[in-house]
Motif scaffolding. Structure first.
Motif, mmCIF file in Angstrom:
data_model
loop_
_atom_site.group_PDB
_atom_site.id
_atom_site.type_symbol
_atom_site.label_atom_id
_atom_site.label_comp_id
_atom_site.label_asym_id
_atom_site.label_seq_id
_atom_site.Cartn_x
_atom_site.Cartn_y
_atom_site.Cartn_z
ATOM 1 N N ALA A 102 0.802 -1.391 0.089
ATOM 2 C CA ALA A 102 -0.565 0.004 0.110
ATOM 3 C C ALA A 102 1.007 1.554 -0.430
ATOM 4 C CB ALA A 102 -0.394 -0.212 1.336
ATOM 5 N N ILE A 103 0.491 2.249 -0.836
ATOM 6 C CA ILE A 103 1.129 3.709 -0.298
ATOM 7 C C ILE A 103 0.003 4.798 0.134
ATOM 8 C CG2 ILE A 103 1.963 5.678 -2.285
ATOM 9 C CD1 ILE A 103 3.952 3.152 -3.109
ATOM 10 N N GLY A 104 -0.016 4.766 0.595
ATOM 11 C CA GLY A 104 -0.367 6.729 1.160
ATOM 12 C C GLY A 104 -0.114 7.342 2.190
ATOM 13 N N GLN A 105 -0.936 7.676 3.163
ATOM 14 C CA GLN A 105 -0.509 9.037 3.825
ATOM 15 C C GLN A 105 -0.659 8.185 5.706
ATOM 16 O OE1 GLN A 105 -2.295 13.180 3.284
ATOM 17 N NE2 GLN A 105 -3.403 11.619 2.059
ATOM 18 N N GLU A 106 0.219 7.858 6.288
ATOM 19 C CA GLU A 106 0.157 7.587 7.887
ATOM 20 C C GLU A 106 -1.559 8.818 8.467
ATOM 21 O OE1 GLU A 106 3.080 8.455 10.337
ATOM 22 O OE2 GLU A 106 3.578 9.931 9.076
ATOM 23 N N THR A 107 -1.863 7.914 9.328
ATOM 24 C CA THR A 107 -2.995 8.706 10.813
ATOM 25 C C THR A 107 -2.156 10.022 11.266
ATOM 26 O OG1 THR A 107 -2.499 7.285 12.438
ATOM 27 C CG2 THR A 107 -3.920 6.599 10.794
ATOM 28 N N THR A 108 -2.613 10.547 11.461
ATOM 29 C CA THR A 108 -2.050 11.113 11.966
ATOM 30 C C THR A 108 -2.091 10.866 13.848
ATOM 31 O OG1 THR A 108 -3.476 13.192 11.060
ATOM 32 C CG2 THR A 108 -2.567 14.084 13.380
ATOM 33 N N PHE A 109 -0.807 11.632 14.111
ATOM 34 C CA PHE A 109 -0.355 11.499 15.450
ATOM 35 C C PHE A 109 0.215 12.690 16.327
ATOM 36 C CE2 PHE A 109 3.052 9.872 18.526
ATOM 37 C CZ PHE A 109 2.131 9.100 18.789
ATOM 38 N N THR A 110 0.243 12.497 17.388
ATOM 39 C CA THR A 110 0.225 13.666 18.754
ATOM 40 C C THR A 110 1.359 12.972 19.763
ATOM 41 O OG1 THR A 110 -2.001 13.161 19.813
ATOM 42 C CG2 THR A 110 -2.109 15.179 17.516
ATOM 43 N N GLY A 111 1.370 12.033 19.661
ATOM 44 C CA GLY A 111 2.611 12.034 20.992
ATOM 45 C C GLY A 111 3.761 11.861 20.218
ATOM 46 N N ASN A 112 4.625 11.709 20.945
ATOM 47 C CA ASN A 112 6.140 11.709 21.211
ATOM 48 C C ASN A 112 6.479 11.082 19.231
ATOM 49 O OD1 ASN A 112 6.980 13.075 23.081
ATOM 50 N ND2 ASN A 112 6.983 11.209 24.250
ATOM 51 N N CYS A 113 7.628 11.849 18.843
ATOM 52 C CA CYS A 113 7.976 11.153 17.261
ATOM 53 C C CYS A 113 8.606 10.054 17.343
ATOM 54 C CB CYS A 113 8.936 12.219 16.218
ATOM 55 S SG CYS A 113 9.712 11.969 15.307
#
Length: 163
Positions: A102-113
């Protein structure tokens, strides 16, 4: 009504698109991101069938033939266990079977990188298919971080998923 262009919503930054594979660790549970990826690409080609005849006048005439695609990606080399790294890619290639991708965007993540799981966001447009890993390579230049790359040849069709 004409489309209202909005670069903040219309454009996707290149570092937001990632390559995901189904590996032995993720089989049945989804996709695993290519570890430390630096680039990925999909190229889709279509053969042409020459249909030129005396009725074509001065110009050639063509119709679409078979379609094919290739996928490639580059990543930094990692020795971390349990990741989709060079070692995983090499093992998948040596199995000689198609892999799901699959190629796509990752889910939004707000924690530590560092804690980001880099999971595929299926609420946004993405593409899937099956491909045969045709090559993997490892490069280690002097005074550089070692890197690896993968090339895959598509089997069957690409499936676009639009939200």
């Amino acid at each position: 009504m004409a489309h209202k262009w909005d670069i903040n919503n219309d454009l996707i930054q290149g570092d937001k698109l990632l390559l995901y594979l189904v590996t032995g660790a993720t089989s049945g549970s989804g996709y695993d991101v290519l570890a430390y990826a630096t680039s990925c690409s999909v190229q889709v080609d279509q053969e042409t069938i020459d249909t030129s005849s005396k009725f074509s006048c001065r110009w050639n005439a063509n119709m679409g033939g078979r379609a094919s695609y290739t996928i490639s990606a580059d990543a930094l080399y990692t020795a971390a266990a349990g990741t989709t790294s060079f070692d995983t890619l090499l093992a998948l290639m040596l199995e000689g079977e198609n892999v799901q991708w699959a190629i796509g965007q990752e889910t939004t993540f707000t924690g530590n990188c560092e804690d980001n799981p880099h999971t595929l966001d299926i609420s946004k447009p993405y593409y899937t298919g099956e491909a045969l890993i045709s090559s993997v390579s490892l490069e280690a230049g002097n005074n550089e971080i070692a890197s690896c790359s993968i090339s895959m040849t598509g089997s069957n069709e690409i499936t676009p998923h639009n939200s």
